[in-house]
Design an enzyme around this catalytic site. Structure first.
Site, PDB file in Angstrom:
ATOM      1  N   TYR A 164      -0.408   4.573  10.475  1.00  0.00           N
ATOM      2  CA  TYR A 164      -0.764   3.478  11.825  1.00  0.00           C
ATOM      3  C   TYR A 164       0.631   3.333  12.445  1.00  0.00           C
ATOM      4  CZ  TYR A 164      -5.021   1.761   9.307  1.00  0.00           C
ATOM      5  OH  TYR A 164      -6.319   1.636   8.851  1.00  0.00           O
TER       6      TYR A 164
ATOM      7  N   ASP B 208      -5.554 -12.748  17.017  1.00  0.00           N
ATOM      8  CA  ASP B 208      -4.829 -12.736  18.355  1.00  0.00           C
ATOM      9  C   ASP B 208      -4.195 -13.975  18.727  1.00  0.00           C
ATOM     10  OD1 ASP B 208      -5.724  -9.736  18.899  1.00  0.00           O
ATOM     11  OD2 ASP B 208      -7.680 -10.765  18.900  1.00  0.00           O
TER      12      ASP B 208
ATOM     13  N   GLU C 233      -4.783   4.758  14.001  1.00  0.00           N
ATOM     14  CA  GLU C 233      -5.694   3.722  14.547  1.00  0.00           C
ATOM     15  C   GLU C 233      -6.631   4.340  15.837  1.00  0.00           C
ATOM     16  OE1 GLU C 233      -2.645   3.495  14.380  1.00  0.00           O
ATOM     17  OE2 GLU C 233      -1.707   2.972  16.309  1.00  0.00           O
TER      18      GLU C 233
ATOM     19  N   ARG D  50       0.724  -1.308  -0.073  1.00  0.00           N
ATOM     20  CA  ARG D  50      -0.122  -0.014   0.056  1.00  0.00           C
ATOM     21  C   ARG D  50       0.926   1.208  -0.033  1.00  0.00           C
ATOM     22  NH1 ARG D  50      -3.536  -1.119   4.966  1.00  0.00           N
ATOM     23  NH2 ARG D  50      -1.769  -2.156   5.859  1.00  0.00           N
TER      24      ARG D  50
ATOM     25  N   ALA E 294      -9.330 -11.580  13.366  1.00  0.00           N
ATOM     26  CA  ALA E 294      -8.932 -10.923  14.504  1.00  0.00           C
ATOM     27  C   ALA E 294      -7.368 -11.211  14.950  1.00  0.00           C
ATOM     28  CB  ALA E 294      -9.808 -11.196  15.725  1.00  0.00           C
TER      29      ALA E 294
ATOM     30  N   LYS F 289       2.389   2.002   7.462  1.00  0.00           N
ATOM     31  CA  LYS F 289       2.553   1.281   8.549  1.00  0.00           C
ATOM     32  C   LYS F 289       3.383   2.069   9.541  1.00  0.00           C
ATOM     33  CE  LYS F 289       1.632  -2.426   8.685  1.00  0.00           C
ATOM     34  NZ  LYS F 289       0.386  -2.840   9.195  1.00  0.00           N
TER      35      LYS F 289
ATOM     36  N   SER G  48     -10.906  -3.188   8.305  1.00  0.00           N
ATOM     37  CA  SER G  48     -11.526  -4.234   8.784  1.00  0.00           C
ATOM     38  C   SER G  48     -12.609  -4.862   7.820  1.00  0.00           C
ATOM     39  CB  SER G  48     -12.223  -3.702   9.971  1.00  0.00           C
ATOM     40  OG  SER G  48     -11.501  -3.352  11.172  1.00  0.00           O
TER      41      SER G  48
ATOM     42  N   SER H  73     -24.189 -14.194  21.083  1.00  0.00           N
ATOM     43  CA  SER H  73     -23.306 -14.974  21.316  1.00  0.00           C
ATOM     44  C   SER H  73     -23.121 -15.456  22.772  1.00  0.00           C
ATOM     45  CB  SER H  73     -21.641 -14.325  20.924  1.00  0.00           C
ATOM     46  OG  SER H  73     -20.772 -14.804  20.990  1.00  0.00           O
TER      47      SER H  73
ATOM     48  N   HIS I  90       0.388   1.936  16.236  1.00  0.00           N
ATOM     49  CA  HIS I  90       0.157   0.692  17.244  1.00  0.00           C
ATOM     50  C   HIS I  90       1.544   0.514  18.075  1.00  0.00           C
ATOM     51  CE1 HIS I  90      -3.269  -0.818  15.000  1.00  0.00           C
ATOM     52  NE2 HIS I  90      -2.542  -0.802  14.051  1.00  0.00           N
TER      53      HIS I  90
ATOM     54  N   ASN J  76      -2.450  -9.451   8.099  1.00  0.00           N
ATOM     55  CA  ASN J  76      -2.363  -8.347   7.080  1.00  0.00           C
ATOM     56  C   ASN J  76      -3.215  -8.606   5.803  1.00  0.00           C
ATOM     57  OD1 ASN J  76      -0.225  -9.797   6.340  1.00  0.00           O
ATOM     58  ND2 ASN J  76       0.998  -7.945   5.629  1.00  0.00           N
ATOM     59  N   ILE J  77      -4.264  -8.995   6.012  1.00  0.00           N
ATOM     60  CA  ILE J  77      -5.269  -9.768   5.052  1.00  0.00           C
ATOM     61  C   ILE J  77      -5.270  -8.460   3.917  1.00  0.00           C
ATOM     62  CG2 ILE J  77      -7.452 -10.396   4.089  1.00  0.00           C
ATOM     63  CD1 ILE J  77      -7.644 -11.717   7.136  1.00  0.00           C
TER      64      ILE J  77
HETATM   65  N1  LIG Z   1      -6.078  -9.609   9.972  1.00  0.00           N
HETATM   66  C1  LIG Z   1      -6.166  -8.590   9.427  1.00  0.00           C
HETATM   67  O1  LIG Z   1      -5.667  -8.330   8.415  1.00  0.00           O
HETATM   68  C2  LIG Z   1      -7.139  -7.403  10.026  1.00  0.00           C
HETATM   69  C3  LIG Z   1      -7.302  -6.508   9.702  1.00  0.00           C
HETATM   70  C4  LIG Z   1      -8.056  -5.224   9.944  1.00  0.00           C
HETATM   71  C5  LIG Z   1      -8.648  -5.540  11.329  1.00  0.00           C
HETATM   72  N2  LIG Z   1      -8.345  -6.751  12.027  1.00  0.00           N
HETATM   73  C6  LIG Z   1      -8.918  -7.278  13.335  1.00  0.00           C
HETATM   74  O2  LIG Z   1     -10.396  -7.623  13.103  1.00  0.00           O
HETATM   75  C7  LIG Z   1     -10.795  -7.564  14.232  1.00  0.00           C
HETATM   76  C8  LIG Z   1     -12.496  -6.978  14.100  1.00  0.00           C
HETATM   77  O3  LIG Z   1     -12.231  -5.586  13.600  1.00  0.00           O
HETATM   78  P1  LIG Z   1     -13.500  -5.025  13.745  1.00  0.00           P
HETATM   79  O4  LIG Z   1     -12.895  -3.290  13.015  1.00  0.00           O
HETATM   80  O5  LIG Z   1     -14.647  -5.556  12.795  1.00  0.00           O
HETATM   81  O6  LIG Z   1     -13.876  -4.459  15.063  1.00  0.00           O
HETATM   82  P2  LIG Z   1     -15.266  -4.028  15.696  1.00  0.00           P
HETATM   83  O7  LIG Z   1     -15.136  -3.407  16.925  1.00  0.00           O
HETATM   84  O8  LIG Z   1     -15.934  -3.193  14.625  1.00  0.00           O
HETATM   85  O9  LIG Z   1     -16.328  -5.483  15.779  1.00  0.00           O
HETATM   86  C9  LIG Z   1     -15.916  -6.174  16.796  1.00  0.00           C
HETATM   87  C10 LIG Z   1     -17.311  -6.915  17.084  1.00  0.00           C
HETATM   88  O10 LIG Z   1     -16.837  -8.248  17.947  1.00  0.00           O
HETATM   89  C11 LIG Z   1     -17.804  -8.153  19.007  1.00  0.00           C
HETATM   90  N3  LIG Z   1     -17.680  -9.062  20.153  1.00  0.00           N
HETATM   91  C12 LIG Z   1     -16.647  -8.583  21.036  1.00  0.00           C
HETATM   92  N4  LIG Z   1     -16.810  -9.862  21.972  1.00  0.00           N
HETATM   93  C13 LIG Z   1     -17.347 -10.744  21.508  1.00  0.00           C
HETATM   94  C14 LIG Z   1     -17.731 -12.324  21.692  1.00  0.00           C
HETATM   95  N5  LIG Z   1     -17.373 -12.556  22.704  1.00  0.00           N
HETATM   96  N6  LIG Z   1     -18.607 -12.866  20.827  1.00  0.00           N
HETATM   97  C15 LIG Z   1     -19.027 -12.201  19.948  1.00  0.00           C
HETATM   98  N7  LIG Z   1     -18.886 -10.962  19.444  1.00  0.00           N
HETATM   99  C16 LIG Z   1     -17.798 -10.294  20.209  1.00  0.00           C
HETATM  100  C17 LIG Z   1     -18.262  -6.829  19.363  1.00  0.00           C
HETATM  101  O11 LIG Z   1     -19.488  -6.454  20.006  1.00  0.00           O
HETATM  102  C18 LIG Z   1     -18.178  -6.160  18.052  1.00  0.00           C
HETATM  103  O12 LIG Z   1     -19.401  -5.951  17.222  1.00  0.00           O
HETATM  104  C19 LIG Z   1     -10.105  -6.727  15.314  1.00  0.00           C
HETATM  105  O13 LIG Z   1      -9.529  -7.559  15.973  1.00  0.00           O
HETATM  106  C20 LIG Z   1      -9.007  -6.360  14.102  1.00  0.00           C
HETATM  107  O14 LIG Z   1      -7.919  -5.731  14.897  1.00  0.00           O
HETATM  108  C21 LIG Z   1      -7.781  -7.618  11.336  1.00  0.00           C
END
Ligand SMILES: NC(=O)c1ccc[n+]([C@@H]2O[C@H](COP(=O)([O-])OP(=O)(O)OC[C@H]3O[C@@H](n4cnc5c(N)ncnc54)[C@H](O)[C@@H]3O)[C@@H](O)[C@H]2O)c1
Length: 372
Positions: free
Chosen positions: A93, A269, A117, A15, A267, A74, A133, A219, A95, A299-300
């Site tokens: 960004y 983690d 962020e 990017r 997510a 980045k 996201s 959930s 972090h 980093n999708i």
């Molecule tokens: N892999 C990647 O490349 C990449 C890129 C961007 C974002 N992300 C990650 O994706 C994740 C989601 O981002 P987002 O912007 O959609 O977040 P968001 O805050 O918009 O949505 C997260 C959702 O998770 C819900 N949640 C929390 N705990 C829960 C549980 N126990 N059960 C069910 N739902 C639950 C929340 O209520 C919320 O609606 C983040 O961790 C972000 O860092 C990853």
């Protein structure tokens, strides 16, 4: 103001912060833009296209030498540390709470760094996280299409409606930006889609954004267990509390899933919501645990740099222009939402999470800026 746009040097990062259209906006407001040679190449923008838009193409040393504001994507990486200097505005960004070394460099160099962020909107949401996201959720589902194929060690299901065949079940946890992105594509392809969230407002929002046949589940443990049994693909899109000691899906829970099914952990983690998750890369995106394939690429959006660059640029450019037009101090004084993103101010750490994480003295951004 003089704006510098370096080429990103992180592995697999294609990017760039600024498109040629963005350059036109800066030059129209009287600013000068210095772009590192080939900075836009990975996103499909040639040096020529930037030149035509009014930018000066140069080498990395001149970009940093001339720039009053560095506009990038980045965090600051070790080869870039030496370029950090007093009063330089850094907009990217960051972090910083995951990076002690960079935190020290940004503090000691006395830059003014604003992290994408942490910028908030009037609803307390994070508008500069949202577009990536959405892309990650959508990219996660596209990965699921790929890694469900037998030729990629999948269970051989096509994640699309096929006449005479029961559709696959795609379960999505988290109805935020990533979850809705994944659900939009999964449902459009004719899959059975179940989305779970603990926030009823998020489910209510999803009700209006997604087709009627997407199932909206609260959930809790029993709904999660049922979902695990039924899912052919599970896409984790929750925002996990990093201080949490437990998990949402434990190693033993994978035995509830159909053998050969797929977990896409957007997510990402490590041992977070999903105990068996560990971040992977685009070079080696999947691994097997308990007979379940895991895709945990951190980093999708990097796989879709052209779309990602445009989408990110759309949302960052108004802030970058505001900083350039007013200067950092005035912009940060006048725009409380931009101020939320202020992490480093001339030797002071103005982001609480990072200060707590590394036990460094925290200064409120208002105090740092001298706002009464
Ligand atoms: N892999 C990647 O490349 C990449 C890129 C961007 C974002 N992300 C990650 O994706 C994740 C989601 O981002 P987002 O912007 O959609 O977040 P968001 O805050 O918009 O949505 C997260 C959702 O998770 C819900 N949640 C929390 N705990 C829960 C549980 N126990 N059960 C069910 N739902 C639950 C929340 O209520 C919320 O609606 C983040 O961790 C972000 O860092 C990853």
């Amino acid at each position: 103001m003089r704006i510098g746009v370096p080429k990103e040097i992180k592995k697999n990062e294609y990017r760039v912060a600024l498109t040629p259209r963005g350059v036109e906006e800066f030059t129209a407001s009287g600013h000068d833009v210095f772009i590192e040679k080939d900075a836009g190449k990975g996103s499909g923008y040639s040096d020529e296209s930037y030149k035509e838009a009014g930018a000066i193409i140069t080498d990395i040393d001149e970009v940093y030498e001339k720039a009053e504001m560095i506009y990038k994507v980045k965090e600051i990486l070790p080869p870039e540390y030496a370029y950090m200097k007093e009063n330089l505005i850094v907009f990217t960004y960051l972090h910083s709470n995951g990076n002690r070394e960079m935190t020290d460099v940004l503090l000691n160099s006395k830059v003014v760094a604003i992290a994408y962020e942490d910028i908030e909107d009037e609803y307390g949401m994070f508008p500069l996280l949202k577009p990536m996201s959405e892309l990650a959720g959508k990219g996660g589902f596209i990965a699921a299409i790929n890694f469900s194929q037998s030729i990629h060690s999948g269970n051989g299901l096509m994640l699309a409606r096929v006449i005479g065949v029961k559709p696959a079940t795609v379960a999505i946890i988290g109805a935020g930006s990533a979850g809705l992105g994944a659900a939009e594509l999964a449902s459009a392809m004719g899959n059975r889609v179940v989305i779970l969230d603990i926030d009823m407002d998020k489910l209510e929002e999803a009700k209006f954004k997604l087709p009627l046949n997407v199932e909206l589940l609260y959930s809790n443990r029993s709904n999660l267990v049922e979902t695990l049994k039924e899912a052919d693909v599970l896409i984790n899109c929750i925002l996990w509390n990093k201080n949490s000691k437990g998990h949402l899906i434990y190693r033993d829970d994978l035995k509830l899933m159909k053998p050969g099914s797929l977990i896409v952990d957007v997510a990402c983690d490590e041992k977070g919501a999903i105990e068996t998750s560990r971040p992977t890369s685009h070079d080696q995106p999947v691994y097997m645990e308990e007979g379940i394939q895991h895709y945990v690429v951190d980093n999708i959006p990097a796989a879709f740099p052209r779309t990602a660059t445009q989408s990110l640029g759309n949302i960052t450019l108004p802030y970058a222009l505001e900083i350039a037009n007013k200067g950092a101090e005035k912009a940060l004084n006048e725009n409380e939402y931009l101020r939320k993103g202020l992490c480093f101010y001339k030797g002071k750490l103005t982001i609480k999470e990072t200060a707590m994480k590394f036990s460094i003295e925290y200064t409120d951004p208002k105090d740092a800026l001298g706002i009464i």
